[in-house]
Design a protein around this motif. Sequence first.
Motif, mmCIF file in Angstrom:
data_model
loop_
_atom_site.group_PDB
_atom_site.id
_atom_site.type_symbol
_atom_site.label_atom_id
_atom_site.label_comp_id
_atom_site.label_asym_id
_atom_site.label_seq_id
_atom_site.Cartn_x
_atom_site.Cartn_y
_atom_site.Cartn_z
ATOM 1 N N LEU A 15 0.831 -1.203 0.000
ATOM 2 C CA LEU A 15 0.000 0.000 0.000
ATOM 3 C C LEU A 15 0.864 1.251 0.000
ATOM 4 O O LEU A 15 0.559 2.224 -0.683
ATOM 5 N N ALA A 16 1.967 1.221 0.762
ATOM 6 C CA ALA A 16 2.870 2.372 0.790
ATOM 7 C C ALA A 16 3.467 2.600 -0.589
ATOM 8 O O ALA A 16 3.559 3.732 -1.061
ATOM 9 N N ASN A 17 3.869 1.522 -1.268
ATOM 10 C CA ASN A 17 4.410 1.671 -2.614
ATOM 11 C C ASN A 17 3.350 2.171 -3.583
ATOM 12 O O ASN A 17 3.647 2.932 -4.496
ATOM 13 N N ALA A 18 2.113 1.759 -3.397
ATOM 14 C CA ALA A 18 1.032 2.218 -4.274
ATOM 15 C C ALA A 18 0.852 3.724 -4.151
ATOM 16 O O ALA A 18 0.512 4.394 -5.116
ATOM 17 N N GLN A 19 1.077 4.285 -2.961
ATOM 18 C CA GLN A 19 0.939 5.722 -2.770
ATOM 19 C C GLN A 19 1.992 6.486 -3.566
ATOM 20 O O GLN A 19 1.816 7.638 -3.892
ATOM 21 N N LYS A 20 3.123 5.840 -3.876
ATOM 22 C CA LYS A 20 4.208 6.483 -4.601
ATOM 23 C C LYS A 20 4.113 6.243 -6.105
ATOM 24 O O LYS A 20 4.961 6.689 -6.856
ATOM 25 N N ALA A 21 3.109 5.505 -6.533
ATOM 26 C CA ALA A 21 2.976 5.167 -7.953
ATOM 27 C C ALA A 21 2.819 6.426 -8.796
ATOM 28 O O ALA A 21 2.328 7.445 -8.330
ATOM 29 N N ASN A 22 3.238 6.340 -10.043
ATOM 30 C CA ASN A 22 3.039 7.458 -10.951
ATOM 31 C C ASN A 22 1.543 7.643 -11.178
ATOM 32 O O ASN A 22 0.836 6.690 -11.458
ATOM 33 N N PRO A 23 1.085 8.882 -11.098
ATOM 34 C CA PRO A 23 -0.354 9.127 -11.285
ATOM 35 C C PRO A 23 -0.742 8.954 -12.746
ATOM 36 O O PRO A 23 0.092 9.058 -13.647
ATOM 37 N N PRO A 24 -2.011 8.721 -13.006
ATOM 38 C CA PRO A 24 -2.494 8.626 -14.384
ATOM 39 C C PRO A 24 -2.231 9.919 -15.165
ATOM 40 O O PRO A 24 -2.144 11.006 -14.592
ATOM 41 N N ALA A 25 -2.131 9.800 -16.488
ATOM 42 C CA ALA A 25 -1.794 10.936 -17.361
ATOM 43 C C ALA A 25 -2.758 12.110 -17.217
ATOM 44 O O ALA A 25 -2.346 13.266 -17.358
ATOM 45 N N HIS A 26 -4.039 11.849 -16.918
ATOM 46 C CA HIS A 26 -4.994 12.960 -16.835
ATOM 47 C C HIS A 26 -4.692 13.906 -15.674
ATOM 48 O O HIS A 26 -5.199 15.011 -15.635
ATOM 49 N N PHE A 27 -3.839 13.469 -14.728
ATOM 50 C CA PHE A 27 -3.460 14.329 -13.610
ATOM 51 C C PHE A 27 -2.229 15.187 -13.916
ATOM 52 O O PHE A 27 -1.802 15.970 -13.069
#
Length: 167
Positions: A15-27
């Motif tokens: 979950l911690a790694n998911a918070q650091k994921a690259n956001p989707p392009a629309h952001f």
Amino acid sequence: MKKALWLTLAMLPALANAQKANPPAHFEPLAFLAGSCWKGQFADGKQLDEHCFEWVYGGFFLRDRHTVSGGPAPYGGETIYYFDAPSKTMHYLYINVLGGNSRGTVTANGDVLQFPEEQYRDGTQQLTYRSSWRRDGNDAYVVLTESKTPDGWKEAWRVRMERQKKP
């Protein structure tokens, strides 16, 4: 019960790694805000505005925690930015300590984020407003918020927000 707790604890690193994921392009137009706090002083020289942005839920949403200090009473709020797939539009939901709320959209026009005319309500008042956030280099942006009056649009405030250095 113990198995569920163990499973939850085992998932925390993921979950911690998911918070650091690259956001989707629309952001992309909002991405420069994430992971930083931004401060700016109102024209009265007394009130300080602070916004802290962070990705939540694996980068599917952007959270903005907002406080204003130095005024007659403490003030704060929170905005969640999200992408509405059917309309292909960036939206936000704003709530604050007064029980107020507003919903709206965000569009990018070059280095400017535009927040079109929306309604704010808190049970005692209703305001019509619009805002724009113009990038000012890599570490600042200028907020212009206008309110609608019987005589037309009037500037409510303008604040230059500066990225704060991390300790």
